[in-house]
Every structure is written in structure tokens, then in C-alpha cells.
Enzyme design. Structure first.
Site, PDB file in Angstrom:
ATOM      1  N   LYS A 173       0.869  -1.063  -0.032  1.00 43.92           N
ATOM      2  CA  LYS A 173       0.032   0.006  -0.005  1.00 43.92           C
ATOM      3  C   LYS A 173       0.903   1.373  -0.069  1.00 43.92           C
ATOM      4  O   LYS A 173       1.435   1.580   1.188  1.00 43.92           O
ATOM      5  CB  LYS A 173      -1.063  -0.042   1.116  1.00 43.92           C
ATOM      6  N   GLY A 204      -5.058   3.430  -1.370  1.00 42.04           N
ATOM      7  CA  GLY A 204      -6.418   3.991  -0.970  1.00 42.04           C
ATOM      8  C   GLY A 204      -5.554   4.713   0.471  1.00 42.04           C
ATOM      9  O   GLY A 204      -4.360   4.919   0.641  1.00 42.04           O
ATOM     10  N   GLY A 206      -4.654   5.319   4.195  1.00 43.01           N
ATOM     11  CA  GLY A 206      -4.027   4.643   5.338  1.00 43.01           C
ATOM     12  C   GLY A 206      -4.901   3.981   6.402  1.00 43.01           C
ATOM     13  O   GLY A 206      -4.778   3.074   6.682  1.00 43.01           O
ATOM     14  N   VAL A 209      -7.344   1.187   3.917  1.00 42.86           N
ATOM     15  CA  VAL A 209      -6.637   0.031   3.415  1.00 42.86           C
ATOM     16  C   VAL A 209      -5.291  -0.403   4.342  1.00 42.86           C
ATOM     17  O   VAL A 209      -5.189  -1.551   4.603  1.00 42.86           O
ATOM     18  CB  VAL A 209      -6.194   0.405   2.125  1.00 42.86           C
ATOM     19  N   GLY A 210      -4.518   0.610   4.968  1.00 41.98           N
ATOM     20  CA  GLY A 210      -3.634   0.305   5.622  1.00 41.98           C
ATOM     21  C   GLY A 210      -4.088  -0.464   6.942  1.00 41.98           C
ATOM     22  O   GLY A 210      -3.459  -1.425   7.444  1.00 41.98           O
ATOM     23  N   GLU A 248      10.103   1.282  10.865  1.00 40.43           N
ATOM     24  CA  GLU A 248      11.164   2.229  10.262  1.00 40.43           C
ATOM     25  C   GLU A 248      10.249   3.742  10.660  1.00 40.43           C
ATOM     26  O   GLU A 248       9.330   4.142   9.740  1.00 40.43           O
ATOM     27  CB  GLU A 248      11.528   2.316   8.844  1.00 40.43           C
ATOM     28  N   CYS A 282      13.495  11.002   6.839  1.00 39.77           N
ATOM     29  CA  CYS A 282      13.520  10.875   8.134  1.00 39.77           C
ATOM     30  C   CYS A 282      14.862  11.075   8.881  1.00 39.77           C
ATOM     31  O   CYS A 282      14.873  11.157   9.960  1.00 39.77           O
ATOM     32  CB  CYS A 282      13.157   9.354   8.175  1.00 39.77           C
ATOM     33  N   GLU A 383       9.052  16.263  15.438  1.00 42.49           N
ATOM     34  CA  GLU A 383       9.619  16.075  14.112  1.00 42.49           C
ATOM     35  C   GLU A 383       8.612  17.052  13.178  1.00 42.49           C
ATOM     36  O   GLU A 383       7.401  16.865  13.104  1.00 42.49           O
ATOM     37  CB  GLU A 383       9.288  14.515  13.484  1.00 42.49           C
TER      38      GLU A 383
HETATM   39  P1  NDP Z   1       2.586   8.182   7.895  1.00 35.83           P
HETATM   40  O1  NDP Z   1       2.546   7.537   9.020  1.00 35.83           O
HETATM   41  O2  NDP Z   1       1.449   9.240   7.895  1.00 35.83           O
HETATM   42  O3  NDP Z   1       2.063   7.100   6.710  1.00 35.83           O
HETATM   43  C1  NDP Z   1       2.857   6.281   6.141  1.00 35.83           C
HETATM   44  C2  NDP Z   1       2.057   5.068   5.504  1.00 35.83           C
HETATM   45  O4  NDP Z   1       1.153   4.603   6.439  1.00 35.83           O
HETATM   46  C3  NDP Z   1       1.114   5.711   4.265  1.00 35.83           C
HETATM   47  O5  NDP Z   1       1.058   4.833   3.301  1.00 35.83           O
HETATM   48  C4  NDP Z   1      -0.327   6.014   4.894  1.00 35.83           C
HETATM   49  O6  NDP Z   1      -1.218   5.913   4.112  1.00 35.83           O
HETATM   50  C5  NDP Z   1      -0.100   4.733   5.861  1.00 35.83           C
HETATM   51  N1  NDP Z   1      -1.151   4.877   6.944  1.00 35.83           N
HETATM   52  C6  NDP Z   1      -1.675   5.953   7.578  1.00 35.83           C
HETATM   53  N2  NDP Z   1      -2.350   5.685   8.581  1.00 35.83           N
HETATM   54  C7  NDP Z   1      -2.469   4.385   8.670  1.00 35.83           C
HETATM   55  C8  NDP Z   1      -3.182   3.366   9.608  1.00 35.83           C
HETATM   56  N3  NDP Z   1      -3.941   3.862  10.479  1.00 35.83           N
HETATM   57  N4  NDP Z   1      -2.924   2.053   9.378  1.00 35.83           N
HETATM   58  C9  NDP Z   1      -2.094   1.627   8.610  1.00 35.83           C
HETATM   59  N5  NDP Z   1      -1.524   2.460   7.894  1.00 35.83           N
HETATM   60  C10 NDP Z   1      -1.722   3.876   7.616  1.00 35.83           C
HETATM   61  O7  NDP Z   1       3.650   8.925   7.261  1.00 35.83           O
HETATM   62  P2  NDP Z   1       4.092   9.907   5.987  1.00 35.83           P
HETATM   63  O8  NDP Z   1       3.570   9.287   4.892  1.00 35.83           O
HETATM   64  O9  NDP Z   1       3.568  11.309   6.594  1.00 35.83           O
HETATM   65  O10 NDP Z   1       5.746   9.874   5.856  1.00 35.83           O
HETATM   66  C11 NDP Z   1       6.281  10.657   6.750  1.00 35.83           C
HETATM   67  C12 NDP Z   1       7.011   9.973   8.246  1.00 35.83           C
HETATM   68  O11 NDP Z   1       7.780   8.799   7.585  1.00 35.83           O
HETATM   69  C13 NDP Z   1       7.923  10.895   8.861  1.00 35.83           C
HETATM   70  O12 NDP Z   1       7.782  10.667  10.281  1.00 35.83           O
HETATM   71  C14 NDP Z   1       9.314  10.012   8.683  1.00 35.83           C
HETATM   72  O13 NDP Z   1      10.300  10.296   9.425  1.00 35.83           O
HETATM   73  C15 NDP Z   1       9.128   8.684   8.426  1.00 35.83           C
HETATM   74  N6  NDP Z   1       9.776   7.996   7.587  1.00 35.83           N
HETATM   75  C16 NDP Z   1      10.702   7.076   8.252  1.00 35.83           C
HETATM   76  C17 NDP Z   1      11.947   6.403   7.503  1.00 35.83           C
HETATM   77  C18 NDP Z   1      12.341   5.421   7.989  1.00 35.83           C
HETATM   78  O14 NDP Z   1      13.298   4.780   7.256  1.00 35.83           O
HETATM   79  N7  NDP Z   1      12.826   5.511   9.545  1.00 35.83           N
HETATM   80  C19 NDP Z   1      11.989   6.681   5.976  1.00 35.83           C
HETATM   81  C20 NDP Z   1      11.025   7.524   5.676  1.00 35.83           C
HETATM   82  C21 NDP Z   1       9.973   8.324   6.329  1.00 35.83           C
HETATM   83  P3  NDP Z   1      -1.813   7.348   3.829  1.00 35.83           P
HETATM   84  O15 NDP Z   1      -0.561   8.173   3.037  1.00 35.83           O
HETATM   85  O16 NDP Z   1      -2.698   6.905   2.528  1.00 35.83           O
HETATM   86  O17 NDP Z   1      -2.433   8.075   4.535  1.00 35.83           O
END
Ligand code: NDP
Length: 440
Positions: A173, A204, A206, A209-210, A248, A282, A383
Site C-alpha cells: 500500500k 487508498g 491509510g 486500506v492500511g 521504520e 527521516c 519532528e
Molecule cells: P504516515 O505514517 O502518515 O504514513 C505512512 C504510510 O502509512 C502511508 O502509506 C499511510 O497511508 C499509511 N497509514 C496511515 N495511517 C495508517 C493506519 N492507521 N494504518 C495503516 N497504515 C496507515 O507517514 P508519512 O507518509 O507522512 O511519512 C512521513 C513519516 O515517515 C515521517 O515521520 C518520517 O520520518 C517517516 N519516515 C521514516 C523512514 C525510516 O526509514 N525510518 C523513512 C522515511 C520516512 P496514507 O498516506 O494513505 O495516509
């Protein structure tokens, strides 16, 4: 308007409900794609196809899986121009960055894990002549891969590739905000003749679908990259179900400059650490600690060079492109406001940039430097995930170690010093997963 579709059972398909939502490009601020608003029925379809495919994929020889994955890598390279443009348009990053990092590393992910699987070995433990214990690593089943928007294809493939190499099948996803390269990956899977159901991509929300993936009984492994609070939510679902879980998460990373550092290199690396990918990495160095004896000189040079950074059209040779979405840009502005209310002074940037012509509604932000904040205020603890860095001074090793370790995060740290004993001493005192010395 481009209509993105799911990839299930080897076919590019519409969501079963027929529902879509619109997605905008941060480059222009205008909607340009429709994204499937998938639900439980799409995930169920993907699970049943991934389970069926597992029976075949898990039984292939390592060499056969290697061949498929290398073909995927080749096809990513063949389609790199299209992928670079899509990544930049979806995410706002400069095209040169997608060209030098995101897209080549996406194909490298498949090559790396395909090759690694051929050379895998496991330890044995001998019991004084009575027995030998050994570990046999076997495929588990269907893996749920959930990834964020900041390096869309790179981070998605970093999850998919090891799962496939190990003989598992995948339901991926991508972030709803940046789905375009994952959609192109569906087409690439068809070109590479990946057997149907081995990789399924369900687009879709998060929270919809997540979460369905996280809860699903027939998905025993979840690999997640994203925000810490989302990771915590997923862990609270997956842990009581005893799923294998890889998380991560976020970072608030210190970048520490000692007085004996190579000055020029430390300034240049600190700029890269703070502002690469519009600060949306990140591992970004968002807390900059500079030893008091060189603080003013360093600050002056850091601000001067930051002011020279070009923000603009991601198609051109700019240093920073657009912030990923309007919501995210507003979140960053809220943090800049918070910093001011906590006593911070904006010594560089802090404002939105309005470009001309078609890009005038895009989300462009000046690289921003804040001075005068306490290390333990909210701005320095949470952050922000944007082109915003807080600069602070310190006097001793013990003081800076204490400041660096003061957050709940612990992802990465950079230390700049020419003293090798100090480098080792401070690295050992820092509580983070990665410590870089004299680099970022
Ligand atoms: P999010 O946590 O908002 O989203 C990450 C993914 O999880 C997306 O696909 C999102 O879907 C999905 N998601 C959201 N809510 C849920 C849920 N309740 N259940 C399951 N899946 C869900 O992060 P961001 O996309 O905003 O990315 C930024 C963050 O990622 C920052 O905090 C950054 O530090 C971290 N990051 C960490 C890395 C690492 O390797 N440690 C590398 C890169 C980023 P949708 O977008 O559709 O809401």
C-alpha cells in the site's frame, strides 16, 4: 486526469466499489490524478491472489526468483525517464534528485536483495558433539508493505524486494499522496512477466486500506515505514496478533559540529542534512548543535549559503522543489509559528514562495533557520519534516550529548570533528541507530 488503478492477481483493475478520490501535484497545486478509494473487498481479493501465488512463488528455486527480480530491476531502468517525471510531479522533489537517488535505488533494491538471497547462509550451534542446531529460514506467507510519500518508489521497493527474495508474496500500500510511481510499477511487473498475484498493489487511504492490511488474519508480516504515531497504531494492532513486524519511523536528528571540524565540509554537509528533499527525509539533520567557540562564524556561513539555495520548478536545476502537499506545508508553517511563540528568531527564510505562471499555486517554501530556542522546547522535540532547522550552541561534549539524547527519537546523528578519540567517545554516548562521522 490520470486514473490510477490497483494491481491485483496480475491485472490492472479498478477498485471494486468504483470509488476514487482526487490527488494534486504539489508542483502546481492542481488535481491531476484519481486514486482508487479501495476498501475491504479489494484487500480480500489481493489476499486471496497473494495466498494462491505463494504456493508457486515460495516453491521456486532461488535462482528462478532471482531471474524475475533482475528483470524487474531492468524494466525499472528501461522506464526511468517516465518514473523520474512521475516521482517529481507526485512528490514535488527536483527531477535531478529522483534521477540520482530515488529511481536508480529502486532498481538497485531488487538487484541487491535478489543477489543477497543467492548467498544467504545461516549459523549453526554445535552442542559438544551431541547435536547441531541450525536455523532454516523459510518463506512465511503474505507480507503487507506500507510505505510513506517522501521517497515513494525507493521506500516501497525496499520493502517489496526482500519479501519477494525470501519467497513471500506481497500486498503493498503506497502513500495515498504519492501513488503514481507505484502505479507505473504495476505496469513494469506485467512487462517483467512477474507471475500473477506475487505482488499486489492496493491504493487508498491509510486509515482504511492500511488498517485493513494490519488487521488481516492472513497477512502474518507487516513491514511499515512512516510516522511514529502511525507505527504505534499498527504495532498495537499487529503485536497482539503475534505478527512479525518491522517499523521504520520518524527522526529528530542532531547534527553536531565541534570546533576542530573541517569547517567548509561541516557547513556544506549541514546544508545537505537540513534541506535535502525539502527536509522531508527521516534522517534529516534538523537540530544543529555548534560549539560556542565557532558558533558565530559557523552561523554566518551557514545562513549565507542557505540564502543562496534555489527553490523552484522541480524540472529545473533547483536545490529545493515543492513541499509534498498543502496540508503538510500548513503543518510546517504551524511549527514555524510555534517556534516564534517559544522565543525562536527566524534568521533565514520562514515564508512561502509564490512562483510564476502554472506553478503559482504550488507549495514552495523558503529554507528556514531558527535561532534562540531551548533544546528541550516543543519545536526541538517534535519532528517537523520540512526545510526547517534549529541552530543552537554548546560548550562541552557532555552538554551536547545530553541535548542530542533529549528527544524520544533515535534514528541518526552526524558528528563533525577531526579528533578520532572524540568521534568514538561521542558516538558511543549518542543514543541513535546510526552515527555518521564527518559526513551525512
Ligand atoms: P504516515 O505514517 O502518515 O504514513 C505512512 C504510510 O502509512 C502511508 O502509506 C499511510 O497511508 C499509511 N497509514 C496511515 N495511517 C495508517 C493506519 N492507521 N494504518 C495503516 N497504515 C496507515 O507517514 P508519512 O507518509 O507522512 O511519512 C512521513 C513519516 O515517515 C515521517 O515521520 C518520517 O520520518 C517517516 N519516515 C521514516 C523512514 C525510516 O526509514 N525510518 C523513512 C522515511 C520516512 P496514507 O498516506 O494513505 O495516509
Amino acid at each position: 486526469m490520470i486514473k490510477i488503478k490497483n494491481f491485483i492477481n496480475g491485472k490492472i483493475v479498478s477498485p471494486i466499489s468504483g470509488n476514487y478520490f482526487e490527488n494534486s501535484s504539489p508542483v502546481t497545486g492542481h488535481n491531476y490524478s484519481k486514486v482508487p478509494d479501495s476498501d475491504k473487498s479489494d484487500v480480500e481479493y489481493a489476499v486471496s491472489s497473494a495466498k494462491k501465488a505463494f504456493l508457486l512463488w515460495s516453491k521456486l528455486s532461488k535462482k528462478e526468483r532471482y531471474n524475475y527480480m533482475m528483470r524487474l530491476a531492468d524494466e525499472i531502468e528501461n522506464h526511468s525517464k517516465e518514473l523520474i517525471e512521475a516521482e517529481s510531479k507526485d512528490n514535488g522533489k527536483p527531477e535531478w534528485l529522483a534521477k540520482s537517488v530515488d529511481i536508480p535505488r529502486s532498481s538497485e533494491n531488487f538487484r541487491f536483495f535478489a543477489t543477497a538471497s543467492l548467498h544467504f547462509s545461516s549459523e549453526i550451534h554445535e552442542m559438544d558433539g551431541q547435536a547441531i542446531n541450525y536455523t532454516l529460514r523459510q518463506p512465511i506467507g503474505v507480507v503487507g508493505c506500507i510505505s510513506p510519500w517522501n521517497l515513494p518508489l525507493y521506500l516501497l521497493t525496499w520493502k517489496i524486494a526482500p519479501a519477494l527474495a525470501a519467497g513471500n508474496t506481497v500486498i503493498a500500500k503506497p502513500s495515498e499522496i504519492t501513488p503514481m510511481t507505484a502505479f507505473l510499477l504495476s505496469k513494469i511487473c506485467k512487462k517483467a512477466r512477474l507471475p500473477k498475484g506475487v505482488l499486489n498493489i492496493v491504493h487508498g487511504y491509510g486509515h482504511k486500506v492500511g488498517e485493513i492490511i494490519s488487521y488481516h488474519q492472513d497477512i502474518p508480516v507487516i513491514s511499515f515505514t512512516g510516522g511514529t504515531s502511525t507505527g504505534s497504531k499498527i504495532a498495537s494492532i499487529a503485536s497482539p496478533m503475534f505478527k512479525k513486524l518491522s517499523l521504520e519511523l520518524g527522526g529528530k536528528n542532531p547534527n553536531i559540529i565541534f570546533e576542530d571540524a573541517d569547517f567548509k565540509s561541516a557547513v556544506n554537509m549541514s546544508i545537505k542534512a537540513a534541506f535535502s528533499n525539502q527536509g522531508q527525509i527521516c534522517l534529516c539533520g534538523s537540530r544543529l548543535f555548534v560549539q560556542d567557540s565557532i558558533y558565530n562564524k559557523f552561523k554566518e556561513s551557514f545562513v549565507k549559503k542557505t540564502k543562496l539555495l534555489k527553490v523552484g520548478d522541480p524540472k529545473k536545476k533547483v536545490d529545493l522543489g515543492a513541499i509534498v502537499s498543502k496540508e503538510h506545508m500548513e503543518k510546517i508553517f504551524n511549527y514555524i509559528q510555534l517556534a516564534k511563540s517559544e522565543g525562536g528568531k527566524i534568521i533565514c527564510g520562514g515564508k512561502r514562495i509564490i512562483l510564476n505562471g502554472k506553478l503559482k499555486s504550488g507549495y514552495y517554501l523558503e529554507p528556514t533557520i531558527i535561532e534562540g530556542l531551548n533544546y528541550n522546547c516543543k519545536t526541538n522535540q517534535e519532528e517537523i519534516f520540512g526545510p526547517v532547522v534549529s541552530i543552537m550552541s554548546f560548550s562541552s561534549e557532555s552538554e551536547v550529548i545530553n541535548m542530542a539524547n533529549s528527544t524520544d527519537y533515535g534514528l541518526s546523528t552526524s558528528i563533525f570533528t577531526q579528533n578520532v578519540s572524540r568521534a568514538h567517545r561521542v558516538s558511543a554516548g549518542i543514543e541513535s541507530g546510526i552515527v555518521w562521522v564527518n559526513t551525512y
